[in-house]
Every structure is written in structure tokens, then in C-alpha cells.
Design an enzyme around this catalytic site. Structure first.
Site, PDB file in Angstrom:
ATOM      1  N   LYS A 147     -46.663 -53.835  11.064  1.00 31.36           N
ATOM      2  CA  LYS A 147     -47.921 -53.837  10.304  1.00 31.36           C
ATOM      3  C   LYS A 147     -47.942 -55.004   9.316  1.00 31.36           C
ATOM      4  O   LYS A 147     -48.952 -55.687   9.182  1.00 31.36           O
ATOM      5  CB  LYS A 147     -48.109 -52.518   9.544  1.00 31.36           C
ATOM      6  CG  LYS A 147     -48.358 -51.329  10.457  1.00 31.36           C
ATOM      7  CD  LYS A 147     -48.627 -50.088   9.626  1.00 31.36           C
ATOM      8  CE  LYS A 147     -48.535 -48.830  10.460  1.00 31.36           C
ATOM      9  NZ  LYS A 147     -48.506 -47.616   9.678  1.00 31.36           N
ATOM     10  N   HIS A 196     -39.287 -40.408  43.313  1.00 27.18           N
ATOM     11  CA  HIS A 196     -39.512 -41.489  44.268  1.00 27.18           C
ATOM     12  C   HIS A 196     -39.551 -42.839  43.565  1.00 27.18           C
ATOM     13  O   HIS A 196     -40.024 -43.821  44.126  1.00 27.18           O
ATOM     14  CB  HIS A 196     -40.802 -41.231  45.054  1.00 27.18           C
ATOM     15  CG  HIS A 196     -40.724 -39.956  45.850  1.00 27.18           C
ATOM     16  ND1 HIS A 196     -40.433 -39.927  47.199  1.00 27.18           N
ATOM     17  CD2 HIS A 196     -40.832 -38.664  45.465  1.00 27.18           C
ATOM     18  CE1 HIS A 196     -40.395 -38.654  47.607  1.00 27.18           C
ATOM     19  NE2 HIS A 196     -40.627 -37.873  46.569  1.00 27.18           N
ATOM     20  N   GLU A 235     -39.245 -40.901  16.493  1.00 31.55           N
ATOM     21  CA  GLU A 235     -39.516 -41.272  15.098  1.00 31.55           C
ATOM     22  C   GLU A 235     -38.609 -40.509  14.137  1.00 31.55           C
ATOM     23  O   GLU A 235     -38.352 -40.972  13.037  1.00 31.55           O
ATOM     24  CB  GLU A 235     -40.983 -40.987  14.730  1.00 31.55           C
ATOM     25  CG  GLU A 235     -41.914 -42.133  15.075  1.00 31.55           C
ATOM     26  CD  GLU A 235     -43.298 -42.029  14.423  1.00 31.55           C
ATOM     27  OE1 GLU A 235     -43.634 -40.965  13.861  1.00 31.55           O
ATOM     28  OE2 GLU A 235     -44.048 -43.010  14.503  1.00 31.55           O
TER      29      GLU A 235
HETATM   30  O1  PA5 Z   1     -45.699 -39.010  12.725  1.00 32.43           O
HETATM   31  C1  PA5 Z   1     -46.225 -39.806  11.965  1.00 32.43           C
HETATM   32  O2  PA5 Z   1     -46.143 -39.711  10.741  1.00 32.43           O
HETATM   33  C2  PA5 Z   1     -47.044 -40.975  12.503  1.00 32.43           C
HETATM   34  O3  PA5 Z   1     -47.003 -41.029  13.878  1.00 32.43           O
HETATM   35  C3  PA5 Z   1     -48.494 -40.838  12.061  1.00 32.43           C
HETATM   36  O4  PA5 Z   1     -48.990 -39.621  12.532  1.00 32.43           O
HETATM   37  C4  PA5 Z   1     -49.339 -41.975  12.586  1.00 32.43           C
HETATM   38  O5  PA5 Z   1     -48.791 -43.209  12.172  1.00 32.43           O
HETATM   39  C5  PA5 Z   1     -50.766 -41.867  12.083  1.00 32.43           C
HETATM   40  O6  PA5 Z   1     -50.816 -41.863  10.702  1.00 32.43           O
HETATM   41  P1  PA5 Z   1     -52.101 -41.387   9.911  1.00 32.43           P
HETATM   42  O7  PA5 Z   1     -52.353 -39.972  10.241  1.00 32.43           O
HETATM   43  O8  PA5 Z   1     -51.781 -41.599   8.472  1.00 32.43           O
HETATM   44  O9  PA5 Z   1     -53.243 -42.270  10.388  1.00 32.43           O
END
Ligand code: PA5
Length: 426
Positions: A417, A303, A282
Site C-alpha cells: 500500500k 488431474h 494472515e
Molecule cells: O482480515 C483482515 O483484517 C483483512 O483482510 C481486512 O478484512 C481487509 O484488509 C479489509 O479491510 P477493511 O475491512 O478495513 O476494508
């Protein structure tokens, strides 16, 4: 102390290439240390080992004690950065990090990290007849997966405990706003904060990770001490291993190695692999750039995917995570008949065999054309893992700035989304 063994990288990154990249990586490091880069409002994780809310920390430990006292199970509801770090630490240290007394107590299970009916049904069935509590974690407070799971589980909790269910819900969310924040305030749930200046995937050392980890009986003081032991304030020497790791990754990427595999010989590291993949995936995968983070658990995957690593397309580099010593030992017994021919290992610890398997694999992959690095950790303890987490956060931020992307946003996760909410008629 974490060290980076780069002896198997030298054939792939020359001294000249290292020197040529150094200035860029140091500039990236300075953006992490001094701010001034894109997304610098999200550098709160950097000083967290010293600069955290002491009062909240005391409340986290008290809540964990209460949960351990009144609950057989804690259901942790969250997705992405709001659960992976805690789950990774608990799976890794759940065996070695606990004293025998702690092992008996509260089990931590996870929900709200998918939309599968099968998985949520499994959680509900496990709760049957048990005493349980919920820690719902969402920085935004609106993420669909945890919000839906929370709606279902909250209703179950109310059925089980009536009005006193509210004493069994712990909400970790924004300090001042959002749906979850407002619900928690209205219902009197104990609240913990995801600080504004820390993004989800960098949040494991906040209440996001610390409450579930402490509720599992793992020593969070040691975890924080480990993170704090990573040297970072002496700018001359700071984070030399993290800087080297970031540098090698970027040079290899420029030379066409687009995939990094994090490999470990401990199966209980599997969720830490997932945490690492989210952190780097990310943080770096944007603007049509980025190394694809992948992971393997050995010797299991030797394996299966080991074949690809050894002989497949030469586009992969590999980073091993090795531990200095195993917290437990199993000794190979001698057999009178030696029918299986294994007496040459009799009296040896299995961990020694595992260590030799690592040495053999690292050499084989290197000799087969895979650039290999190894991160050596002294042991599998809360302290070492705290240091590892901090190391990776630091390396990731430096690496992403070196690549020329913002380490702290994730614009791409919004696309599915939009489509999904459209299809669901929101
Ligand atoms: O690293 C990040 O920002 C994302 O992976 C969020 O943690 C994830 O989308 C969850 O978001 P939230 O804590 O707002 O529910």
C-alpha cells in the site's frame, strides 16, 4: 459434529512427538480461552455465538428481508475478511441451504475485491435493468479497492434511483469512526457494526457475513447455532479436535512440512478454501514463520496438481474436508449396450463414487509420503458450516500462538500500500 480423523498422520507424528508438543499447544489454547497472549484485545469472535448484539441481529434479518423484497441483486463491496466468509458460505450453501422458494430471489454478487476494470465493468453490466442494492463493508472505511468500487457503484445507484438510493445502501463498518461511518451518518444509510474486538478475517459471524448470507436466503439462525454448538466452555475437554489439528500442524511444520493443502471433493467449497487460506495465511505468515496454506478441489485437481501431491517434493501435508452425506443425489443409469463399460456403477449414487475417490486419494497420498488428516462434517448445512467456521477460527488462533506469532495482526499487508499510494501520488 466435526471430528478429526488422524489415522493417516500416525506414521508422521509419533506418540512421543505428540506428547512433547502438547504442553505448548495447551498453553496456546489457554491464551485463546483466557486471554493474556499478544493481540488478545481481538478475541471478540471467541464468544460471538452467545455474545452478540441481539438488536442488531434483528435489524440484520429485517434488512435482509427488505433487500430480498426490493432487489434482484445485492452488490456486496468488500475485500479480504470483509467479503470472503460471506462469499464462501453463499457459494457452499446456495444450492443445498435454500428452500426452493428462496432460490428464486436475490442474487448476491461481489465487487471491490480487486482493482480490475474488467471485473467492475462486468458487475455494472449485470446490474443493467435490474433492481439492486449495495452492502458496502469496510472496518477501516478507507481500503482503496472497496472505496473505489463503492464510489463508482454509488454513482450508478443514484442515477438509477435518485434520492431514494440512500434507502438501498447498507454500510457495515466501525461503530463510531472512519470515512465510511461518517458517510453513512451524513447520508442516512442503515449502519451495521464490525466490532472493535474482532478482526476482518474472524468477522464472518458478525454483520459482515450475516447480512449478505441472510440476504441470500440462508438460515443465519442455524449458522449461529452451529458455531455455538462447538464445545468450548468446559476447559478440560474444550476444542479437543481443534487442539489436535493445531498440534499436528505445528509438529509437521517443525519437521519441514511448510505447506498445507486443504482438499475437498465438493467444488462449491472452493471459496471456503479461499476463506481458510486468508484466515491461516494472515494469522500465521509473519516474523519469517508460517505454513503456506494452499487448497485443491478434487477430483478436478487430481488431474493437475494431484501429480505434485503424489510424487513431488515431500514438503506438503494435506487436510481433507469431507461431508457425511450429499444434499442431493444423482444415480448412474444402466445402459443396455454398456458401450462405455460403466454398468458396474449402474444404480449407484454419484456421491458414493465421490466418497470412494476420497478414500482412494487419502490412502494414495498417505502411502506416497504425505501426512493426511481428515475433518469430517456431518453434512452441507448452515449448522455444520457454522461449526466448521468456528472450528477453524479456534484452531487458527491456537495454532498461531503455538507457532509464537500474534494471530490477530497483519503488518505485512501495509507494504504494498505504501508503494502504491506513493506511485499514485496520494
Ligand atoms: O482480515 C483482515 O483484517 C483483512 O483482510 C481486512 O478484512 C481487509 O484488509 C479489509 O479491510 P477493511 O475491512 O478495513 O476494508
Amino acid at each position: 459434529m466435526i471430528t478429526l480423523d488422524d489415522k493417516y498422520i500416525k506414521n508422521f507424528v509419533s506418540g512421543e512427538e505428540y506428547d512433547a508438543a502438547l504442553e505448548r499447544v495447551v498453553a496456546a489454547r489457554d491464551k485463546v480461552l483466557n486471554g493474556g497472549g499478544e493481540g488478545s484485545e481481538f478475541l471478540g469472535w471467541r464468544d460471538l455465538p452467545e455474545n452478540y448484539d441481539r438488536d442488531e441481529y434483528v435489524r440484520i434479518k429485517a434488512a435482509a428481508e427488505k433487500i430480498r423484497d426490493d432487489s434482484d441483486i445485492l452488490v456486496v463491496i468488500g475485500i479480504g475478511g470483509s467479503y470472503l466468509g460471506a462469499r464462501a458460505v453463499i457459494e457452499l450453501l446456495g444450492h443445498s441451504g435454500l428452500d426452493p422458494e428462496s432460490r428464486k430471489t436475490t442474487e448476491i454478487i461481489f465487487a471491490g475485491n480487486n482493482l480490475s476494470s474488467i471485473e467492475l465493468d462486468k458487475v455494472l453490466k449485470r446490474l443493467d435493468g435490474k433492481d439492486w442494492s449495495i452492502n458496502v463493508i469496510s472496518k477501516s472505511g478507507t481500503t482503496l479497492e472497496p472505496a473505489l468500487a463503492f464510489r463508482v457503484l454509488r454513482a450508478e445507484l443514484a442515477k438509477r434511483y435518485g434520492a431514494s438510493a440512500n434507502q438501498r445502501i447498507y454500510a457495515t463498518t466501525d461503530a463510531k469512526k472512519g470515512t465510511l461511518h461518517d458517510l453513512a451518518t451524513e447520508n442516512g444509510w442503515e449502519k451495521f457494526v464490525v466490532p472493535d474486538n474482532i478482526g476482518g478475517r474472524y468477522s464472518v459471524l458478525t454483520a459482515v457475513g450475516l447480512l449478505p448470507i441472510a440476504a441470500a436466503g440462508i438460515d443465519v439462525d442455524e449458522l449461529m447455532a452451529g458455531a455455538g454448538s462447538f464445545p468450548r466452555t468446559d476447559l478440560g475437554k474444550v476444542i479437543v479436535e481443534a487442539l489436535d489439528y493445531a498440534l499436528y500442524r505445528n509438529v509437521l511444520y517443525e519437521k519441514g512440512y511448510g505447506v498445507e493443502v486443504l482438499s475437498c471433493f465438493e467444488p462449491s467449497f472452493a471459496v471456503m478454501n479461499e476463506w481458510w487460506k486468508q484466515l491461516f495465511g494472515e494469522s500465521e505468515g509473519k516474523d519469517s514463520k508460517g505454513i503456506l496454506p494452499d487448497s485443491m478441489i478434487f477430483t478436478t485437481d487430481l488431474h493437475s496438481l494431484g501429480q505434485y501431491l503424489q510424487d513431488g517434493k515431500r514438503q506438503v501435508f494435506e487436510t481433507f474436508v469431507q461431508f457425511g452425506k450429499s444434499p442431493v443425489e444423482v444415480v448412474v443409469p444402466a445402459a443396455e449396450d454398456d458401450g462405455d463399460g460403466l454398468n458396474y456403477l449402474a444404480g449407484k449414487n454419484l456421491s458414493l463414487v465421490n466418497q470412494k475417490a476420497y478414500e482412494a486419494t487419502a490412502k494414495a497420498h498417505h502411502d506416497g509420503g504425505v501426512p493426511v488428516m481428515t475433518l469430517n462434517l456431518s453434512d452441507i448445512s448452515p449448522k455444520s458450516i457454522g461449526e466448521f467456521i468456528y472450528f477453524m477460527e479456534m484452531a487458527c488462533a491456537i495454532s498461531a500462538y503455538t507457532l509464537g506469532v500474534n494471530p490477530f495482526n497483519q503488518p505485512g499487508v501495509e507494504e504494498y500500500k505504501k508503494n502504491m499510494f506513493g506511485l499514485l501520488g496520494k
